[in-house]
Each structure stands twice: as C-alpha cells, then as structure tokens.
Design a protein around this motif. Sequence first.
Motif, mmCIF file in Angstrom:
data_model
loop_
_atom_site.group_PDB
_atom_site.id
_atom_site.type_symbol
_atom_site.label_atom_id
_atom_site.label_comp_id
_atom_site.label_asym_id
_atom_site.label_seq_id
_atom_site.Cartn_x
_atom_site.Cartn_y
_atom_site.Cartn_z
ATOM 1 N N GLY A 42 0.785 -1.228 0.000
ATOM 2 C CA GLY A 42 0.000 0.000 0.000
ATOM 3 C C GLY A 42 0.811 1.268 0.000
ATOM 4 O O GLY A 42 0.265 2.349 0.268
ATOM 5 N N ASN A 89 -0.382 4.160 -2.275
ATOM 6 C CA ASN A 89 -1.617 4.864 -1.953
ATOM 7 C C ASN A 89 -1.298 6.219 -1.325
ATOM 8 O O ASN A 89 -0.179 6.479 -0.868
ATOM 9 N N GLU A 90 -2.286 7.041 -1.286
ATOM 10 C CA GLU A 90 -2.087 8.367 -0.697
ATOM 11 C C GLU A 90 -2.016 8.313 0.824
ATOM 12 O O GLU A 90 -1.530 9.232 1.460
ATOM 13 N N LYS A 91 -2.488 7.202 1.410
ATOM 14 C CA LYS A 91 -2.467 7.096 2.862
ATOM 15 C C LYS A 91 -1.039 6.886 3.359
ATOM 16 O O LYS A 91 -0.204 6.298 2.680
ATOM 17 N N ASN A 92 -0.790 7.324 4.560
ATOM 18 C CA ASN A 92 0.526 7.188 5.171
ATOM 19 C C ASN A 92 0.725 5.749 5.649
ATOM 20 O O ASN A 92 -0.086 5.242 6.437
ATOM 21 N N PRO A 93 1.762 5.044 5.203
ATOM 22 C CA PRO A 93 1.970 3.660 5.667
ATOM 23 C C PRO A 93 2.200 3.551 7.157
ATOM 24 O O PRO A 93 1.935 2.499 7.750
ATOM 25 N N ASN A 137 0.521 4.927 9.450
ATOM 26 C CA ASN A 137 -0.764 4.757 10.134
ATOM 27 C C ASN A 137 -1.170 3.282 10.170
ATOM 28 O O ASN A 137 -1.663 2.780 11.185
ATOM 29 N N ALA A 138 -0.968 2.585 9.065
ATOM 30 C CA ALA A 138 -1.258 1.152 9.049
ATOM 31 C C ALA A 138 -0.342 0.398 9.988
ATOM 32 O O ALA A 138 -0.734 -0.612 10.601
#
Length: 729
Positions: free
Chosen positions: A428, A431-435, A437-438
Amino acid sequence: MGQRMEEEDNVVRSLKDLPVQNPPGEKFSAADLTWLKYASSEHRWDDVAIIRYDRLEAFLSGESSNPECPTRFHIERSRKREEGSLREYRSDDYLFHRIYWCSFGPENYGEGGTILPSRKFRLNTRNRAARPQSMRGCTCHFSIKQLYARPALLLVIYHERRHVNKSGFICHGPLDKDAIGPGARRLPYVGSEIQQQTMSLIYLGVPEESILQAHIEGIQRYCSSDARVDSHASQYVQKLGLIIKRSTHELDLDDQASIRMWVDRNKKSVFFYQDSTDTDAFILGIQTEWQCQQMMRFGHQSLLASHSSFGVSKLKYPLHTLLVFDSMQHALPVAWIITRSVTKKDTLKWMRALTDRIHSIDSTWRISGFIIDDPASELDPIRDVFACPVLFSLWHIRRTWLKNIMKKCSNIEVQREIFIQLGKIVYGIWNEKNPMNALELLFQDFVDQTAFMKYFKSFWVPKLEMWIDSIRNLPLANQESCGAIEAYHLKLKAKAYDDVLLDGLQRVDWLVHKLTTELHSSYWINLFADESGSFPGVKAEYIASTSWQRALQIPDEAVHFDNNEPHSAKVASQKDPSQMWTVWNPGSEFSLCDCSWSMQGNLCKHALKVNMMCGARKDFQPSLSLQSFQRVLLGLWQKPMDDSYSLDLSVALVTQMQERIQHVAELATSNGIAQVAEKLPIQWTRRRGRRTAAKRTSPIILPHSNSSLQRDSKPTKNRKRKRLSTFSG
C-alpha cells in the motif's frame, strides 16, 4: 629490553669459541649443524658454524637434497687471497671466500619479477638453474670462508635459510603451487582450466580416485596416456592436495601485514586496494581472471546485482559482493569488496577501478540495470559509473522480517497474520495514505507479541521511511532475481561460518582465504559442470540450488486453488503425493508456506510456483515488481504536454521497453531462438563498416559481386619494390 640483553649474552664474539663440527655420513645439511649467533665489525648477528674444509662438497650435496625445496647452489661471488699476503689478520679473515645462492634466485623471471638492478645480464656461472625462466627470486643463500688463521677449517655463514622470495612466500619446490623446475619440459601439460578443476574437486571433498580420473581425462586432451603420464598426474594431484591442506590464511601474525603480503602476491586478482590510514578507509577489491570473464560474459547488456553488508556484526570488515546472472539465472559472484566505508567518495573509487579494468579489455561493455538491496547505498556513483537504471530488491527485508517473526512469535497463526499484514503495508505504499498509520494499527492488534514488537520498533521503525522511499521511487526486481541473490547469501553463509576459528572472523586474511579458495572453486566447478556436462551430480545440484529452478520442476497439476479459500493454495509434494503444502497469501511477494524451508525464513519453491500461476490469473493482484514497473510507465506517459522534448523522449523509452518485453515474451514461448530471429528486421550498416568488420573477423577475402569491394580488398603493392624494378629496367 631484558630479552634483548639476554640474546646479546648468547652472541659469540670470537671464532675461537666456536666448536668444529663434523656430522657423520657422506653428506649433511644445515639441519645437522648447531648454529650460533656471531657478531663482529663485519658480521652482525649472523648464524655461523665451523666445519672441516674438506667437507664442503658434502655440505653442498646435503643442502641441495632438501626434500621440501630440492635445488642446487651456484657461486654468486668469489674472492681469494694468497697465503702470507696479510701481515695482520683477524680470526674471521679468509683465504678463500664464496657466496652460494639457490639456483632459483636471486633473479625473478616469473610473473611480475625483475632482474636485479645491479645486473644488466645473466651471469654465465656453473650450476645455475636449467633455464632462466625457472628462476623465481629465491633469497636463500650462504657464504663460506676458508679461515686465514686456520686453513683446514671452513666458516659457514647462513644469511637466509628459507627458500622464499622477497614477499616471504615459498617460491619453488613441492610446497609451491606455482613451482616450475628443470623437469617441467618432460611433464604433461596442465592448463589453468585443468588445475582449477582439480583444485575445485579437492575443496568439494571428492575422493582422490575420482579427482585423479578427472585430472587424467583432462590431460589426455593434450597428450596420449601412458604409465609415465599417469604417474606424473598422480604426483601432481597429491602435491596439489598437500598444498591445499597446508595452506593457511595467516601469512603474518599481524592481520594488516598479512593482507599486504597477500595483495603483493595476488596482484592479478586485486582491482583496487587502499590501506587504512587516519584519513582513508580500508578497501580491498578482489576479482580473479575467471570472475572478470564471467562479468564480461553475463554482465554485458544484462543486470548487475549487489549483495551488500554481509557480516556487519560478525566480521572485522563487511563484505560487499557484485553478482551477475548466468544462462540459468543463477547468481555468480564476479567481484568482492571488503570495506566498512559506504561513502560516495570511496564507492566511486572502487567502482571506477572495476569498470576501468573491464573497459581495458572491451570498451563496448555496459550493463542494462543495477540491482541494490540496501536503501543506504549511494545511487550517484552507480549512475555516474554504470550509466544505467537502478532497481531495488526486496529479498533482504522479506527474509529478515520472516526470520524474526518465526523466532520471536510462537503461535503459527500469529506468525502468518503478522507477516501478511506487513506485506499489505508494503503493497500500500503507492496509496495516498501514510503507511505509518497502518503500522500503528498493526502494533495495536498484536500488542501481546512483546518480543517481536520491541525488536521491530527498535530496529526497523527508525529506518522504515528510508526503505519505503526506495521501494516507492525505484523499480523493483522480480522474484527470480530475489531467489538467486538469496541462494548466494545462503551459500556464502554456509562457506564462511562452517568451520570458523574463534578469532578468524576478526581477521581480513581469513575472509579473503575463504572467498578465493572454497567459494571461488565451488562456483567455478558448478558453472563448468553445467556447461560441459562433465559431472552430472554437481550439475544437478547446481541447477536445483535456487528456489526458482526448483519451482520450475513442479508441474502445474500439483497446484490446487479453492474458490472457497481465496487466501490460500495447496501444492502437492513431489516425493509424497499425499503430502499437501499450504501457501498463504498467494500471488504476493510476502506469501508464506508451511514447509520447513519457508519456516526458516527462506523463499521456498512452493510459494514461487503458486505465484507463477497467479500471474496469469486475474483474480489475484499483480506482484510488487509489476506494480512498480507500471508506475514507471505511467510516470513516463504523464510528462507535461508543453514540454515536447520530454514527451518525445518518454514515448521513445516506453516504445523501446515494449519492444524488448515483446521479444522476451516471444522467446520464452517459442521453441527456439531461430523462430524469433526470422521475424527481426534486417539492420543494414554502411558499406565501409561492413567491409571493415569482414576484414577484422577473418583474414580470408571472399568473392563479392561488388567490383569496388574487390578492388579495395586486394593488397597494395610495395612502392619500394616498384621503384627498384623501374631502375632495373
């Protein structure tokens, strides 16, 4: 200081204090005499002994019959006085003085040798070596003095008793691997290939009978077989085995001095050496002639991979290896770099030295890509020296995560779930999400796994951003290359740590000895067996040395997919069809199998086979390497429209990539390369280029329909001969 004073007390100051020795037998050597230290105004702590003058020939015969270094001694220098010529004389003055030197010296006509600067020509003295090329710079020599005061006695002064060269290495005799003597003309020819084959078989532990048989078969390619040839071959194999058995990495007690001696003797195998100083870091670049050949052969217009930072916590200096991929896509080590420095300046030094060595042989040599496995690697030196794209390999991060999960988590289901979740985080990153956070959610879900979480937070979290940036910004290497690099890592680890000494890891000469003997011989015999078919057992083991090749041997029918279980696949065992192995998270680089090989943190054949089949199925996500390649293509297509030059360049690069991929796919699916070659367009060159190439490749001029070409191909007449014929007419 006390030891020095004690040694001075044992030094003899007068020859009258020396006993006259007369060993029994027709001949005797220095080992039969008692040597004492003698000091005077002319001699400083020399080893001396007194014998009878009439036993000089017996001493020379005994010294020449040394079983470890058989030789003859020639007269290097001679002086003589008449009796009664001295009014005053000391106890060590001579009537007759000679210097005897080993006939394998003092000149060195071998590789890298030079004639003594004081000698412009070879002395025509008696008892020299049979041929000048057999002289190897031996420093063994002694002098004799017929004493003026006692003419019936002889003073023997030994200056150097060892048969070694200036570097301190044995330079002739049975213990010298490069020995050559007067009898070499009658010996069968042993080329470098036969010698390397015999050495490799000895290192592999093959029985001596099998080694001798293979050695004789190699010699028979150059000469006929008879009893004399077989006898010499047997002696050669025994001698080579003795040399290997007695060889040691410790050339000097001091590791730094030992490395200097090794570098001085193996200049052909060293492409860069920088000793450690206050300002410079230690760097040793090793590449044998065979490795140079394989780098030119398999590296040209292909990939070059880096296996970095081996032994960071165990070795004195980490090991960096450059790898190429052979025709079976096995990783071959073509250069070893031993250094702790990873700075741009030092990396640029050894990279340029390596490419300069290759380009001195073939100026057109170049690679198409460079694979790194460490995000801390400097990219600028790679791009400046090799001028190629840089790819990133995930084998190290995958192996390290899986090994520590298996080690620090006891529950099998928890092990599997943590590894799959870490893989999803890597998948991921685009993706635009911050890794991160996952990753925080992962810490919360497995908060009870304290051992692994403590390790991951302390070791990986501080540098995870660096790894993610490399994965996001660089194209990723496929699983085939990852499996090949991992196979090299396992073999290197097994060879380096199998019989390690307690202090061996902290010595560079020990590591160099391991690399240039056992590991080098292992890869040499593997490639030789694969290409020649001489050793079927070695070839079969070499082919199956990577997980990718083992996966290719599994038939498609052995893989079973269940629509009700999309997160797993079954693979039937080839040895026991009733045994089924389960592969979790199929189609991903972070897939996990329940076989013992995968549980050790390795990339197993079952997971690779499942991923091969998932690549053709649309119900599985594409691999990370394919996704990164798609990102590169999209980045090239999405150049700004107003920049026409960048857009044209991007389209040209994408078109070139598409054509190469299409040719590779056609070659993989066709029955032979001939079918693909027939479809390729004919590429014409200039007439001058075609004519020049024809002249360079073959001296034979073939008939050609073009009259101008025939006219240019004819040799020109000698102008001087033409003028002479004119005058004669």
